[in-house]
Design an enzyme around this catalytic site. Structure first.
Site, PDB file in Angstrom:
ATOM      1  N   THR A 176       1.027  -1.317  -0.074  1.00 11.58           N
ATOM      2  CA  THR A 176      -0.046   0.188   0.076  1.00 11.58           C
ATOM      3  C   THR A 176       0.853   1.165  -0.431  1.00 11.58           C
ATOM      4  OG1 THR A 176      -1.405  -1.059   1.289  1.00 11.58           O
ATOM      5  CG2 THR A 176      -2.246   1.734   1.164  1.00 11.58           C
ATOM      6  N   GLY A 192       0.231  -1.805   5.178  1.00 11.91           N
ATOM      7  CA  GLY A 192       1.343  -2.927   5.758  1.00 11.91           C
ATOM      8  C   GLY A 192       0.458  -3.691   5.814  1.00 11.91           C
ATOM      9  N   GLY A 193      -0.987  -3.906   5.514  1.00 11.07           N
ATOM     10  CA  GLY A 193      -1.282  -4.789   5.903  1.00 11.07           C
ATOM     11  C   GLY A 193      -1.921  -4.831   7.128  1.00 11.07           C
TER      12      GLY A 193
END
Length: 523
Positions: A337, A419-420
């Site tokens: 992202t 980063g999730g």
């Protein structure tokens, strides 16, 4: 002021502000540039989310994420002999890419509410030039391609688009994207809606079909970005905002709501075990709610705003025990992202995030347009009883969540991270270090960070700490029962954070992440 994880994107935003543009126009320019210069992290073939705050008005949210194709069903996917959706290839590219619709909707609002006047040709100018003339390959891009080369080489269009003689391009080498330059130039003339209902849409639909994707022209035509009121949480320092489902914005607010109740200036410092432990335990509880609740809002069984009520947060915070780690079953995992922020001279603040999910998304690069398509739909399940089952027209769960805060002292803060699972965790670190500990944005972002679970490029579910944490912090966390791994000093595993803080007097502070290739620029 503008902040982005690549300096060229921040420069694009500042250039627009210098030309008299507003924060929304600046963000569209930055979004176009970042899609060109950070291709492993995002693409115009991905999704996006916006939080926008205009002084004197309630913040507004813009959801620009695509739904599953009408031809995407559990039955049709199982007909391929699979039990789960693959991460790469045509079946992974099963949702519409929504971010361009967000640019279009945000610009329409900008013209109406802010008097935006800059033409699209100006806003996409930098991105077109970078794609046509070339960019210097970053270490992040080169290493990502090298690490994922074997996995992605068989996917349609990837090797031709991203490899040089079968290998990752060298750091610092010149890399050109002529097809992307032509695509962006076409959009600048034809308008952004052409991505969904014009010549570009027809080209992409044909290439998606050839690559084995279920996304068709009918799906592109049916898509539209949606304005939504953001989630809001009362905090001792002000009001915090984030996006509602299908994003995990609720998680970020739940963590900060618990920390607001747990914070103890007498026992906590920005890098000691008491502080990190409180953040980690708050994260575990927030993730448990996420993993049992958050899905397409049309299918939600509980109002997420109700979970941010003071009594609900009180109860969550009361369950956390000092330096006593609770069990951790694991999280959702990785996601690539970019987060970016802009605040203009009138105080209009934008917090924005754009993503293709995993590194290079599905890996598919459409041959005519050069668009790399996302794999957000691989988060769907082929189990009809699951929380997020694959279904035509259903929106997938999103880790994406841009953040914004309006503080009691008149300051406005935009902040975020990639980063999730790492997104809400780094948000908690950056926000609490700025607001509770009084660090400036750059110090808050540069300070050592932690990550519980997996994020992009990682598989272990441990508590990961950068090596700059004091040894006594590491030992105390081990003693508390956390499974700890120590990473590099400034490890990209922790993601790329950013923040801008505008005072009531109109002055700015900003910070970009030294773990990225970014910059925070003011004008």
């Amino acid at each position: 002021m503008a902040v982005a994880p690549h300096g060229l994107a921040a420069q694009s935003a500042i250039g627009v502000l210098r030309d008299g543009g507003n924060a929304v126009e600046a963000m569209v320019a930055a979004a176009a540039t970042i899609a060109v210069v950070y291709p492993h992290m995002n693409s115009i073939g991905g999704d996006g989310f916006w939080l926008i705050a205009k002084p004197g008005e309630a913040p507004r949210g813009l959801e620009a994420c695509g739904a599953a194709a009408q031809a995407a069903s559990i039955e049709s996917f199982r007909g391929h002999g699979i039990e789960r959706i693959p991460f790469r290839g045509g079946l992974a590219a099963n949702t519409v890419a929504g971010t361009i619709s967000g640019w279009d909707a945000a610009l329409a609002w900008s013209r109406q509410a802010l008097g935006g006047r800059l033409p699209l040709t100006r806003l996409l100018e930098d991105a077109i030039a970078h794609a046509r003339e070339g960019i210097a390959v970053t270490r992040s891009q080169s290493h990502c391609i090298a690490n994922k080369r074997k996995e992605l080489m068989p996917v349609s269009g990837f090797a031709h688009s991203y490899l040089v003689d079968g290998q990752a391009p060298a750091v610092g080498s010149l890399w050109k994207q002529p097809r992307m330059a032509a695509t962006l130039e076409h959009l600048s003339r034809a308008g952004l809606d052409d991505f969904y209902r014009g010549d570009l849409a027809r080209s992409m639909a044909a290439d998606l079909e050839a690559a084995g994707s279920p996304v068709a022209l009918v799906d592109l035509k049916a898509h539209a970005a949606v304005w939504k009121p953001p989630l809001a949480m009362a905090h001792s320092a002000g009001t915090l905002y984030n996006m509602p489902p299908p994003t995990q914005g609720l998680v970020s607010l739940l963590i900060l709501g618990q920390l607001d109740r747990l914070f103890d200036a007498a026992s906590m410092t920005p890098d000691n075990a008491a502080y990190v432990h409180a953040c980690v335990e708050a994260t575990k509880q927030a993730f448990a709610i996420r993993d049992s609740l958050i899905t397409d809002p049309a299918w939600m069984k509980q109002d997420p705003q109700a979970l941010l009520a003071p009594e609900a947060l009180d109860a969550m915070a009361a369950r956390i025990r000092p330096l006593q780690a609770q069990p951790w079953p694991g999280g959702q995992g990785p996601g690539d992202t970019v987060w970016m922020g802009v605040i203009d001279r009138d105080g209009v603040a934008v917090s924005f995030i754009q993503s293709i999910y995993h590194e290079f998304g599905s890996g598919i690069v459409l041959p005519e347009s050069g668009v790399n398509w996302q794999n957000r739909g691989c988060s769907f399940s082929l189990d009809p009883a699951a929380l997020n089952p694959l279904m035509p027209g259903r929106k997938p769960f999103h880790t994406l969540n841009p953040a914004l805060a309006q503080l009691n002292d008149g300051r406005t803060l935009v902040y975020g991270n990639m980063g999730g699972d790492g997104q809400p965790q780094s948000q908690s670190a950056v926000f609490s270090r700025i607001v509770h500990f009084g660090l400036n944005p750059q110090a808050a972002i540069s300070a050592p960070r932690w990550l519980l679970g997996r994020t992009w490029g990682q598989e272990s579910e441990s508590l990961k700490l950068e090596s700059r944490f004091p040894p006594e912090t590491v030992q105390a966390l081990l003693d508390a029962g956390h499974e700890v791994e120590v990473y590099d000093d400034f490890d990209e595993t922790m993601g790329h954070a950013g923040a801008i803080l505008r005072s009531a007097q109109g002055t700015f502070e900003g910070g970009s992440d030294p773990r990225s290739d970014g910059a925070a620029l003011g004008w």
